[in-house]
Design an enzyme around this catalytic site. Structure first.
Site, PDB file in Angstrom:
ATOM      1  N   ASN A 251      42.436  41.371  30.211  1.00 11.96           N
ATOM      2  CA  ASN A 251      43.512  42.234  29.585  1.00 11.96           C
ATOM      3  C   ASN A 251      44.099  41.520  28.263  1.00 11.96           C
ATOM      4  O   ASN A 251      44.694  40.268  28.651  1.00 11.96           O
ATOM      5  CB  ASN A 251      44.494  42.539  30.684  1.00 11.96           C
ATOM      6  CG  ASN A 251      45.586  43.337  30.240  1.00 11.96           C
ATOM      7  OD1 ASN A 251      45.565  43.644  28.944  1.00 11.96           O
ATOM      8  ND2 ASN A 251      46.745  43.368  30.935  1.00 11.96           N
TER       9      ASN A 251
ATOM     10  N   GLU B 175      54.188  45.603  33.119  1.00 12.97           N
ATOM     11  CA  GLU B 175      54.763  45.699  31.561  1.00 12.97           C
ATOM     12  C   GLU B 175      54.912  46.966  31.329  1.00 12.97           C
ATOM     13  O   GLU B 175      55.977  47.310  30.577  1.00 12.97           O
ATOM     14  CB  GLU B 175      53.755  44.884  30.605  1.00 12.97           C
ATOM     15  CG  GLU B 175      53.866  43.363  30.860  1.00 12.97           C
ATOM     16  CD  GLU B 175      52.721  42.427  30.606  1.00 12.97           C
ATOM     17  OE1 GLU B 175      51.964  43.145  29.663  1.00 12.97           O
ATOM     18  OE2 GLU B 175      52.381  41.386  30.927  1.00 12.97           O
TER      19      GLU B 175
ATOM     20  N   LYS C 181      46.031  42.512  26.373  1.00 16.50           N
ATOM     21  CA  LYS C 181      47.482  42.974  26.150  1.00 16.50           C
ATOM     22  C   LYS C 181      47.511  43.096  24.523  1.00 16.50           C
ATOM     23  O   LYS C 181      46.604  43.780  23.745  1.00 16.50           O
ATOM     24  CB  LYS C 181      48.270  41.825  26.443  1.00 16.50           C
ATOM     25  CG  LYS C 181      48.318  41.760  28.067  1.00 16.50           C
ATOM     26  CD  LYS C 181      49.519  40.989  28.696  1.00 16.50           C
ATOM     27  CE  LYS C 181      48.774  40.635  30.224  1.00 16.50           C
ATOM     28  NZ  LYS C 181      50.206  39.826  31.012  1.00 16.50           N
TER      29      LYS C 181
ATOM     30  N   HIS D  68      50.366  48.948  34.798  1.00 14.58           N
ATOM     31  CA  HIS D  68      50.375  47.642  34.677  1.00 14.58           C
ATOM     32  C   HIS D  68      51.921  47.159  34.570  1.00 14.58           C
ATOM     33  O   HIS D  68      52.848  47.937  34.013  1.00 14.58           O
ATOM     34  CB  HIS D  68      49.943  46.914  33.320  1.00 14.58           C
ATOM     35  CG  HIS D  68      50.030  45.540  33.088  1.00 14.58           C
ATOM     36  ND1 HIS D  68      51.324  44.716  32.930  1.00 14.58           N
ATOM     37  CD2 HIS D  68      48.965  44.653  33.457  1.00 14.58           C
ATOM     38  CE1 HIS D  68      50.704  43.589  32.851  1.00 14.58           C
ATOM     39  NE2 HIS D  68      49.469  43.397  33.263  1.00 14.58           N
TER      40      HIS D  68
ATOM     41  N   SER E 203      48.495  34.614  36.234  1.00 10.27           N
ATOM     42  CA  SER E 203      48.220  32.988  36.076  1.00 10.27           C
ATOM     43  C   SER E 203      46.771  32.735  36.381  1.00 10.27           C
ATOM     44  O   SER E 203      46.540  31.661  36.672  1.00 10.27           O
ATOM     45  CB  SER E 203      49.162  32.221  36.265  1.00 10.27           C
ATOM     46  OG  SER E 203      50.443  32.707  35.676  1.00 10.27           O
TER      47      SER E 203
ATOM     48  N   GLY F 278      52.070  35.504  33.394  1.00  8.24           N
ATOM     49  CA  GLY F 278      52.524  34.683  32.170  1.00  8.24           C
ATOM     50  C   GLY F 278      53.335  33.524  32.687  1.00  8.24           C
ATOM     51  O   GLY F 278      53.891  33.053  31.535  1.00  8.24           O
TER      52      GLY F 278
ATOM     53  N   GLU G   1      48.888  42.410  41.162  1.00  7.86           N
ATOM     54  CA  GLU G   1      49.494  41.514  40.097  1.00  7.86           C
ATOM     55  C   GLU G   1      50.857  41.104  40.511  1.00  7.86           C
ATOM     56  O   GLU G   1      51.893  42.047  40.188  1.00  7.86           O
ATOM     57  CB  GLU G   1      49.443  41.840  38.663  1.00  7.86           C
ATOM     58  CG  GLU G   1      47.994  42.045  38.518  1.00  7.86           C
ATOM     59  CD  GLU G   1      47.888  42.037  36.635  1.00  7.86           C
ATOM     60  OE1 GLU G   1      47.046  41.452  36.342  1.00  7.86           O
ATOM     61  OE2 GLU G   1      48.554  42.812  36.046  1.00  7.86           O
TER      62      GLU G   1
HETATM   63  P1  13P Z   1      48.455  36.242  32.883  1.00  5.54           P
HETATM   64  O1  13P Z   1      46.847  36.057  33.228  1.00  5.54           O
HETATM   65  O2  13P Z   1      48.888  35.909  31.363  1.00  5.54           O
HETATM   66  O3  13P Z   1      49.239  35.814  33.923  1.00  5.54           O
HETATM   67  O4  13P Z   1      48.592  37.893  32.844  1.00  5.54           O
HETATM   68  C1  13P Z   1      48.122  38.497  33.919  1.00  5.54           C
HETATM   69  C2  13P Z   1      47.942  40.048  33.624  1.00  5.54           C
HETATM   70  O5  13P Z   1      49.233  40.817  33.468  1.00  5.54           O
HETATM   71  C3  13P Z   1      46.560  40.636  33.506  1.00  5.54           C
HETATM   72  O6  13P Z   1      46.741  42.033  33.534  1.00  5.54           O
END
Ligand code: 13P
Length: 255
Positions: free
Chosen positions: A9, A98, A11, A96, A214, A174, A168
């Site tokens: 992903n 976010e 982003k 997601h 992560s 992150g 997640e």
């Molecule tokens: P990270 O791997 O940067 O923690 O992000 C995970 C994520 O949100 C994947 O969709």
């Protein structure tokens, strides 16, 4: 046996030029490795470029990070399922954290998108997960149960089979804080049990459940060796082709 699925992903990262450089290096690293299903999920503007480049490979599929549920019309700024299909997109990430936190997506909105995705033969990667305060209050199971029931309303067994669930935990995204393999396995087993209640046990056994939060080359193998962890949804570490290649290779079944 559930074939593992590992997705990048990206982003809001990766221009077309950066995507091209990534793919050149990534393909060199993994060759024709197909022991796990590999999915790249670029931002919308890079999808045409990535789609074109992936026609030269057999083992990498394409996903999108979001979409709207309507077919066409006056929805400024939105992208329809059919627009994604035209570019050979197979998977779409929905719900997601976010999008839930920053763009107000509710389980009801996510459910409408899920149903629209199936209609256009797109496979949803449905993201669920608790925040840190919810975990600290002991609400992990109730949050996951509610997200699953809400997002999967009116989804039948055949559609559920085509769905990937991504667990997640929001506190692990992150932040460099990964759920321990035991914490993740516990949540994944609960998700599978809940899918069995929503649908039926045989279907729940076939659904692939990814872990995200992560994931890095040095923790991927342990996470991916848990019985109910069927893949990973990788953010930060998927921006580097070598580290994403290492994560993908960590998903190969043990001989
Ligand atoms: P990270 O791997 O940067 O923690 O992000 C995970 C994520 O949100 C994947 O969709």
């Amino acid at each position: 046996m559930r074939k593992k699925i590992i997705a990048a992903n990206w982003k809001m990262n990766m221009t077309q030029g950066e995507s091209e450089a990534f793919i050149t290096t990534f393909v060199r690293e993994i060759g024709d490795f197909d022991a796990v299903e590999i999915v790249l999920v670029p931002p919308f503007t890079s999808i045409p470029k990535v789609s074109e480049l992936l026609t030269q490979t057999q083992n990498i599929k394409l996903g999108a990070q979001n979409m709207y549920w309507e077919r066409s019309g006056a929805f400024t700024g939105e992208i329809s399922p059919a627009m994604l299909r035209e570019l050979f997109v197979r998977y779409v990430v929905l719900g997601h954290s976010e999008r839930r936190a920053l763009f107000g997506e509710t389980d009801e909105i996510i459910n409408r998108k899920m149903l629209a995705a199936y209609e256009q033969v797109l496979r949803p990667i449905l993201c669920i997960g608790e925040t840190l305060p919810q975990r600290e209050r002991g609400e992990v199971e109730s949050v996951l149960r509610q997200q699953l029931h809400g997002s999967l309303a009116k989804v039948d067994a055949k559609e559920l089979h085509e769905t990937v669930i991504a667990y997640e935990p929001v506190w692990a995204i992150g932040t460099g804080k990964t759920a321990s393999a035991a914490q993740a396995q516990e949540a994944h087993a609960f998700i599978r049990k809940t899918l069995g209640e929503i649908s039926d046990k045989a279907t729940a056994e076939k659904v692939r459940i990814q872990y995200g939060g992560s994931v890095k080359p040095d923790n991927a193998r342990e996470l991916l060796s848990q019985p109910d962890i069927d893949g990973a949804l990788v953010g930060g570490a998927s921006l580097d082709p070598r580290s994403f290649a290492q994560i993908v290779q960590a998903g190969a079944p043990n001989e």
